[in-house]
Structures are given as structure tokens and as C-alpha cells.
Motif scaffolding. Structure first.
Motif, PDB file in Angstrom:
ATOM      1  N   SER A  92       2.616  57.908-140.929  1.00  0.00           N
ATOM      2  CA  SER A  92       1.223  58.361-140.975  1.00  0.00           C
ATOM      3  C   SER A  92       0.408  57.547-141.977  1.00  0.00           C
ATOM      4  O   SER A  92      -0.805  57.717-142.069  1.00  0.00           O
ATOM      5  N   GLU A  93       1.079  56.676-142.726  1.00  0.00           N
ATOM      6  CA  GLU A  93       0.395  55.846-143.715  1.00  0.00           C
ATOM      7  C   GLU A  93       0.013  54.495-143.113  1.00  0.00           C
ATOM      8  O   GLU A  93       0.362  54.188-141.975  1.00  0.00           O
TER       9      GLU A  93
ATOM     10  N   GLU B 192      -2.230  58.191-138.385  1.00  0.00           N
ATOM     11  CA  GLU B 192      -2.190  59.432-139.167  1.00  0.00           C
ATOM     12  C   GLU B 192      -1.665  60.579-138.328  1.00  0.00           C
ATOM     13  O   GLU B 192      -0.919  61.430-138.801  1.00  0.00           O
ATOM     14  N   SER B 193      -2.041  60.580-137.067  1.00  0.00           N
ATOM     15  CA  SER B 193      -1.485  61.563-136.139  1.00  0.00           C
ATOM     16  C   SER B 193      -1.378  60.919-134.767  1.00  0.00           C
ATOM     17  O   SER B 193      -2.242  60.123-134.378  1.00  0.00           O
TER      18      SER B 193
ATOM     19  N   ARG C  77      -3.102  52.425-138.765  1.00  0.00           N
ATOM     20  CA  ARG C  77      -2.818  53.745-139.330  1.00  0.00           C
ATOM     21  C   ARG C  77      -2.691  54.774-138.210  1.00  0.00           C
ATOM     22  O   ARG C  77      -3.645  55.020-137.462  1.00  0.00           O
TER      23      ARG C  77
END
Length: 429
Positions: free
Chosen positions: A36-37, A86-87, A84
Motif C-alpha cells: 500500500s506504500e 493504497e487499495s 502507489r
């Protein structure tokens, strides 16, 4: 549809900057789905396949941003792109996206590892063989996935997440090694991959995953050990230089004569191909800044080759080498062992005057004194650039049609060759 026009006969002299490797950039980009980074990749090439994969990753919820060029940085240097995830917003990779590029099937590994499910269309890509996904599915099954083929999709699930295991590849597969390494990085327990691919791009991915917190050892050998971790973080990683682009331009110099420095190239990434080139009469000199390639205009010696997984002669340089051998002083034999349909460039080279006969997976090339320019058609990524190499040495004008294949894997090819004296230009329809 764009075409490339070449007037042959010029030697090449100067410097060609080598771009980041497409075959390294694509799996690295897909690895961004494991965390998620933010994963920051330097030296990403400007290629159609890269743009296509950015779109595919965006469909899953991966955001990206491109850093501006640093002050004083050469415009030839690859981009820095931040990814990225993140989700993950969608675990389906649809046919209309995956069918355009085979490597996009590889998202099945990170999706399973992070989300426990994936629905991925069976792949497309260059028509150079069947390249089945059986090994991918078998390997993921070994890690605890349940996978079924439904209406042209691989539908994969895990009941309790992936679990480490020992898996022996039935044949060496670069793509399957990439996928299982990514999947196993987040599996519970230890995984051992045997008969794994040894290509530099595998090492590059392992180094990136380790920078993200994975525990992988043995990459670059036939046995890779992976100790699964519960999560991965962000990292910054550099895409290694493209060994196929390096070999392609080295063969162009060998074909035309001249003296070119391939800036940023690494000789250790393609030692077998460079050794073969030296046997043709080409001088290869590793430098701190890259590789110098020189041929003084003498005849090209014929050399027999057989494509092999790394560290052998790369299948992705077979077509380019065949183009070179069309002007050799004698007969050469080229045997393709990786893909069953990778001689589609033969009939197009024949239009330029090449003398090539086929016997199954073996091509026999009788070198000719001269080639003559003609209209030719690109059939796949590597075949298309073999026609460029032949056109650089052919008398008169050669026009290569359907060059969108070239744009998938070669960044600014015409500009790089123009800068070294080639008479080459893109014609827009």
C-alpha cells in the motif's frame, strides 16, 4: 499507421544511450501491487508497453505520478515514476486490456498474494508461439491457490492465503518465475523455486522486492529461496539497462561498420551474445561508461548459434542476429529452442535479398554480397528491428511497415540511429 524509411549504406559512429529494460520495468511495475506504500522506479523507459501496463494497473487502483527531469539530466535518461496501490479496487483484469500485452497476466500473482482472489483474462501479445500459462497456474496451485479457467479467464482464489512450498518448474519460464517470486513474498512460510529462470531481470525484481522488505535469496541461480513476510513497504529502485537493446545496437554496428559507444550498457548482462559478436569480427570493449562496439568494414564472419535461457544466447536477439548473418561471408545456422513460431521475419528478410532456408526450428542463412531495399512488414517486436538492421546495410530505400511493434520495446530508435549517422526517419500516415 506509421512506417520507418531507411536509406542504407551509412556506417554508424558516435554514442547511443541505452534505455531501461522493458523486461525489467514491467514486473517491477506489477510488484507495486504488493504494497500500500509508494514504489518509486528510476530509469523507466518510454515505451508503448509501459504505457499500456500503467493503464492496466490503474484499473486495479494503482495511482502513478511521473517526476520531472532533474536539472542537467539528459533527455535520453528514463523517467522516474511513483506507483502507489493504497487499495486494490478491482481484482479483475479484463480481456480488452490483458489481450494487448502478455505480461499483464502477471498481475495474478500480486492480486492473489494481497487480496486472496483474482480474475485475469488469458493473455495476448506477440504471435511467436503458444506460450501457455499452465506453469503459472501449476505453480500458484502449489502455493495453495484454487484456479479454474472460466470463459477465457483464470479465476483464482485462496481460502486462507498463500502458503510456502517447494516448486520445480517443468521448464525454465521467466514470466512464471517472476509471478511465483512475487506471490511467495507474501505467502506464509518458506518457498523454494527450483529450475527457476536466471535472467538479470529476475535478479532486478528480487533486489526490488528485498528493498521492499521481502526475504529472497538465490535469484540469478536455478534455486530461489523465499521466506514469506506478512507485508511489504515502499522502496526506490532503478530499472537495469536493457540488454536486448544493447545487443540490437551492437548488431547494427556490426552490420554497418563504424564505432559506437553504447552508453550505460552492461557487458555482464549479455556475455554470450557479445562473445558471438566477437566471433563475427566485431570488436567489443567494456568501458566504465558502457560498451564500445567497433567494426572496421571487414567482412562479417558466419557464426552458428542456438537460443537458450540465460546465460545462453537470448531468443530476443535471434531475429537481429539473423539479419546480421544475411551479409556474412558464408553459411550460418540458427536454431530457435525457446519459441516455436519465431521465424516469421524470414520471408521479410527474403524481400531484401536474403537467402534463408528453414528446417523446423533451424534456419540456414547463406550470406549474400548485398541486400537491396524493399517494402517489408514487421510481424512482431524483435522481428521488426531485424528488418531495420538489414535495411541499414541494404542498397537503396527500405520501408518498414507496422512499426507499432517497434514502439512496444525500443525507445526513440530512429533518433538514436540518426545521431550516429544513419539515414532513417519515421513516416506518419
Amino acid at each position: 499507421m506509421d512506417r520507418i524509411r531507411i536509406v542504407g549504406g551509412n556506417t554508424l559512429s558516435g554514442t547511443i544511450p541505452v534505455s531501461g529494460a522493458k523486461n525489467a520495468a514491467l514486473p517491477l511495475m506489477i510488484a507495486s501491487m504488493l504494497t500500500s506504500e509508494t514504489l518509486t522506479l528510476d530509469n523507466v523507459p518510454r515505451l508503448a508497453d509501459v504505457e499500456q501496463l500503467i493503464g492496466i494497473l490503474g484499473n486495479h487502483g494503482v495511482d502513478h505520478s511521473v517526476n520531472g527531469r532533474r536539472e542537467g539530466q539528459d533527455t535520453h535518461y528514463g523517467r522516474t515514476i511513483n506507483f502507489r496501490a493504497e487499495s486494490i479496487v478491482d481484482t479483475t483484469a479484463p480481456y480488452e486490456l490483458v489481450s494487448k500485452m502478455r505480461a499483464s497476466f502477471w498481475v495474478i500473482g500480486p492480486l492473489l498474494a494481497r487480496m486472496g482472489e483474482a480474475r485475469v483474462s488469458l493473455p495476448g501479445g506477440c504471435a511467436i508461439g503458444t506460450r501457455p500459462v499452465d506453469i503459472f497456474i501449476d505453480g500458484l496451485n502449489a502455493l495453495g491457490a484454487d484456479i479454474e479457467i472460466e470463459s477465457g479467464y483464470a479465476v483464482a482464489r485462496t481460502r486462507k492465503g498463500l502458503t510456502g512450498n517447494r516448486y520445480v518448474f517443468p521448464k525454465v519460464s521467466v514470466g512464471a518465475t517472476h509471478v511465483l517470486m512475487m506471490a511467495a513474498a507474501l505467502a506464509r512460510g518458506d518457498t523454494v523455486l527450483e529450475n527457476a529462470a536466471r535472467e538479470p531481470e529476475i535478479v532486478n525484481l528480487a533486489e526490488c522486492l528485498n528493498a521492499m522488505g521481502a526475504r529472497i535469496s538465490g535469484a540469478g541461480t536455478s534455486t530461489i529461496q523465499i521466506e514469506g513476510v506478512t507485508s511489504l513497504g515502499g522502496a526506490t529502485h532503478t530499472v537495469l539497462p536493457d540488454r536486448i537493446e544493447t545487443g540490437t545496437y551492437a548488431m547494427a554496428v556490426a552490420m554497418t561498420g563504424g564505432d559506437v559507444t553504447l552508453e550505460g550498457a552492461r557487458a555482464d548482462l549479455l556475455e554470450s551474445a557479445l562473445e558471438v559478436l566477437e566471433r563475427t569480427g566485431t570488436e567489443i570493449t567494456p568501458l566504465n561508461s558502457g560498451i564500445r562496439v567497433r567494426r572496421n568494414g571487414g567482412g562479417i564472419a558466419p557464426v552458428d548459434i542456438e537460443t537458450q535461457p540465460f546465460p545462453g544466447f537470448p531468443t530476443d536477439l535471434q531475429a537481429q542476429f539473423m539479419g546480421l548473418m544475411t551479409r556474412a561471408k558464408g553459411r550460418s545456422t540458427i536454431r530457435e529452442t525457446i519459441f516455436e513460431n519465431r521465424f516469421m521475419h524470414v520471408q521479410e528478410l527474403a524481400r531484401l535479398g536474403a537467402r534463408i532456408s528453414l528446417n523446423g526450428q533451424t534456419a540456414i542463412v547463406e550470406g549474400v554480397e548485398k541486400l537491396k531495399g524493399a517494402q517489408v512488414m514487421a510481424t512482431d517486436l524483435r522481428a521488426s528491428v531485424s528488418l531495420v538492421i538489414a535495411g541499414l546495410a541494404a542498397e537503396g530505400e527500405t520501408v518498414v511497415n507496422r512499426v507499432y511493434h517497434l514502439d512496444r520495446g525500443f525507445e526513440r530508435l530512429e533518433a538514436k540511429l540518426q545521431a550516429c549517422g544513419a539515414e532513417i526517419e519515421r513516416l506518419s500516415s
